[in-house]
Design a protein around this motif. Structure first.
Motif, mmCIF file in Angstrom:
data_model
loop_
_atom_site.group_PDB
_atom_site.id
_atom_site.type_symbol
_atom_site.label_atom_id
_atom_site.label_comp_id
_atom_site.label_asym_id
_atom_site.label_seq_id
_atom_site.Cartn_x
_atom_site.Cartn_y
_atom_site.Cartn_z
ATOM 1 N N PRO A 56 38.104 59.009 39.942
ATOM 2 C CA PRO A 56 37.173 58.326 39.028
ATOM 3 C C PRO A 56 37.765 57.085 38.354
ATOM 4 O O PRO A 56 37.048 56.104 38.130
ATOM 5 N N GLU A 57 39.055 57.094 38.029
ATOM 6 C CA GLU A 57 39.656 55.909 37.406
ATOM 7 C C GLU A 57 39.716 54.749 38.400
ATOM 8 O O GLU A 57 39.462 53.597 38.036
ATOM 9 N N LEU A 58 40.039 55.044 39.639
ATOM 10 C CA LEU A 58 40.075 54.007 40.673
ATOM 11 C C LEU A 58 38.668 53.464 40.915
ATOM 12 O O LEU A 58 38.470 52.254 41.009
ATOM 13 N N ASN A 59 37.710 54.333 41.000
ATOM 14 C CA ASN A 59 36.321 53.921 41.206
ATOM 15 C C ASN A 59 35.865 52.992 40.075
ATOM 16 O O ASN A 59 35.262 51.946 40.329
ATOM 17 N N ALA A 60 36.167 53.360 38.843
ATOM 18 C CA ALA A 60 35.757 52.549 37.691
ATOM 19 C C ALA A 60 36.445 51.188 37.686
ATOM 20 O O ALA A 60 35.807 50.164 37.430
ATOM 21 N N ALA A 61 37.732 51.150 37.986
ATOM 22 C CA ALA A 61 38.483 49.894 37.947
ATOM 23 C C ALA A 61 38.149 48.994 39.137
ATOM 24 O O ALA A 61 38.205 47.766 39.029
ATOM 25 N N LEU A 62 37.791 49.586 40.271
ATOM 26 C CA LEU A 62 37.469 48.808 41.461
ATOM 27 C C LEU A 62 36.049 48.236 41.402
ATOM 28 O O LEU A 62 35.778 47.169 41.962
ATOM 29 N N SER A 63 35.150 48.907 40.732
ATOM 30 C CA SER A 63 33.734 48.496 40.689
ATOM 31 C C SER A 63 33.520 47.051 40.260
ATOM 32 O O SER A 63 32.751 46.325 40.905
ATOM 33 N N PRO A 64 34.159 46.566 39.187
ATOM 34 C CA PRO A 64 33.918 45.163 38.813
ATOM 35 C C PRO A 64 34.395 44.171 39.878
ATOM 36 O O PRO A 64 33.774 43.127 40.086
ATOM 37 N N LEU A 65 35.464 44.504 40.566
ATOM 38 C CA LEU A 65 35.975 43.615 41.612
ATOM 39 C C LEU A 65 35.054 43.613 42.825
ATOM 40 O O LEU A 65 34.822 42.566 43.434
ATOM 41 N N LEU A 66 34.508 44.765 43.161
ATOM 42 C CA LEU A 66 33.554 44.820 44.261
ATOM 43 C C LEU A 66 32.314 44.002 43.929
ATOM 44 O O LEU A 66 31.751 43.334 44.801
ATOM 45 N N ALA A 67 31.905 44.024 42.670
ATOM 46 C CA ALA A 67 30.764 43.199 42.246
ATOM 47 C C ALA A 67 31.094 41.722 42.415
ATOM 48 O O ALA A 67 30.265 40.948 42.894
ATOM 49 N N ASP A 68 32.303 41.319 42.048
ATOM 50 C CA ASP A 68 32.687 39.916 42.172
ATOM 51 C C ASP A 68 32.794 39.469 43.628
ATOM 52 O O ASP A 68 32.584 38.299 43.939
ATOM 53 N N LEU A 69 33.120 40.381 44.517
ATOM 54 C CA LEU A 69 33.192 40.028 45.936
ATOM 55 C C LEU A 69 31.816 39.717 46.522
ATOM 56 O O LEU A 69 31.709 39.175 47.614
ATOM 57 N N GLN A 70 30.745 40.038 45.790
ATOM 58 C CA GLN A 70 29.388 39.781 46.255
ATOM 59 C C GLN A 70 28.944 38.337 46.045
ATOM 60 O O GLN A 70 27.882 37.950 46.526
ATOM 61 N N VAL A 71 29.749 37.525 45.338
ATOM 62 C CA VAL A 71 29.365 36.125 45.146
ATOM 63 C C VAL A 71 29.345 35.437 46.512
ATOM 64 O O VAL A 71 30.001 35.896 47.449
ATOM 65 N N PRO A 72 28.594 34.330 46.646
ATOM 66 C CA PRO A 72 28.478 33.685 47.959
ATOM 67 C C PRO A 72 29.813 33.330 48.628
ATOM 68 O O PRO A 72 29.911 33.344 49.840
ATOM 69 N N SER A 73 30.838 33.033 47.848
ATOM 70 C CA SER A 73 32.127 32.678 48.444
ATOM 71 C C SER A 73 32.972 33.901 48.790
ATOM 72 O O SER A 73 34.057 33.768 49.346
ATOM 73 N N GLY A 74 32.480 35.090 48.494
ATOM 74 C CA GLY A 74 33.250 36.305 48.725
ATOM 75 C C GLY A 74 32.956 36.960 50.057
ATOM 76 O O GLY A 74 32.229 36.427 50.897
ATOM 77 N N VAL A 75 33.545 38.123 50.235
ATOM 78 C CA VAL A 75 33.347 38.924 51.441
ATOM 79 C C VAL A 75 33.368 40.386 51.005
ATOM 80 O O VAL A 75 34.212 40.784 50.215
ATOM 81 N N ALA A 76 32.422 41.160 51.464
ATOM 82 C CA ALA A 76 32.306 42.554 51.029
ATOM 83 C C ALA A 76 33.130 43.477 51.922
ATOM 84 O O ALA A 76 32.982 43.446 53.138
#
Length: 140
Positions: free
Chosen positions: A3-23
């Motif tokens: 759960p701690e990894l999931n919580a800390a990774l979630s904001p970064l996964l959201a940022d990877l969704q920007v047009p210049s990112g990669v999911a």
């Protein structure tokens, strides 16, 4: 996933969704043997993977910042393989010159322009950031 990894990774996964990112595809398999660590895999569109991890029991901001460096490394490699600009996240003040840096600011994990030392967005809210052209011209 821990759960701690999931919580800390979630904001970064959201940022990877920007047009210049990669999911990435997130692989839930642990690879760290340390009982005080939580880990998972990030898989690129080509199927290659990179492990990311955090120390559990640390403050949330510390965990997000630790992951930011690792996710940034993964994203640069994944974007390069896709033959796309590999400066992620791209600095809106200096496009195509350098990526943003992850830092702590007022107790939050944020993306900053390392040249101007200016906060751009809280990590996890990069998609909400809109830079005005007038502001951009004044800063360059």
């Amino acid at each position: 996933m821990h759960p701690e990894l999931n919580a800390a990774l979630s904001p970064l996964l959201a940022d990877l969704q920007v047009p210049s990112g990669v999911a990435p595809t997130v692989g839930d398999r642990e690879w760290q043997d340390d009982p005080g660590a939580a880990s998972c895999w990030l898989h690129s569109p080509d199927g290659t993977g990179m492990g990311v991890w955090i120390q559990t029991g640390q403050p949330f901001t510390t965990q997000v910042l630790a992951l930011a460096e690792q996710v940034q490394e993964w994203a640069v490699e994944a974007l390069w393989k896709l033959e796309r600009p590999a400066s992620w996240p791209a600095c809106p003040h200096h496009p195509d010159r350098h990526p943003l840096s992850a830092r702590e600011h007022d107790g939050q994990a944020v993306w900053v322009c390392p040249v101007l030392d200016t906060k751009v967005a809280v990590i996890g809210a990069l998609a909400d950031f809109r830079i005005r052209r007038r502001h951009l011209r004044r800063r360059t």
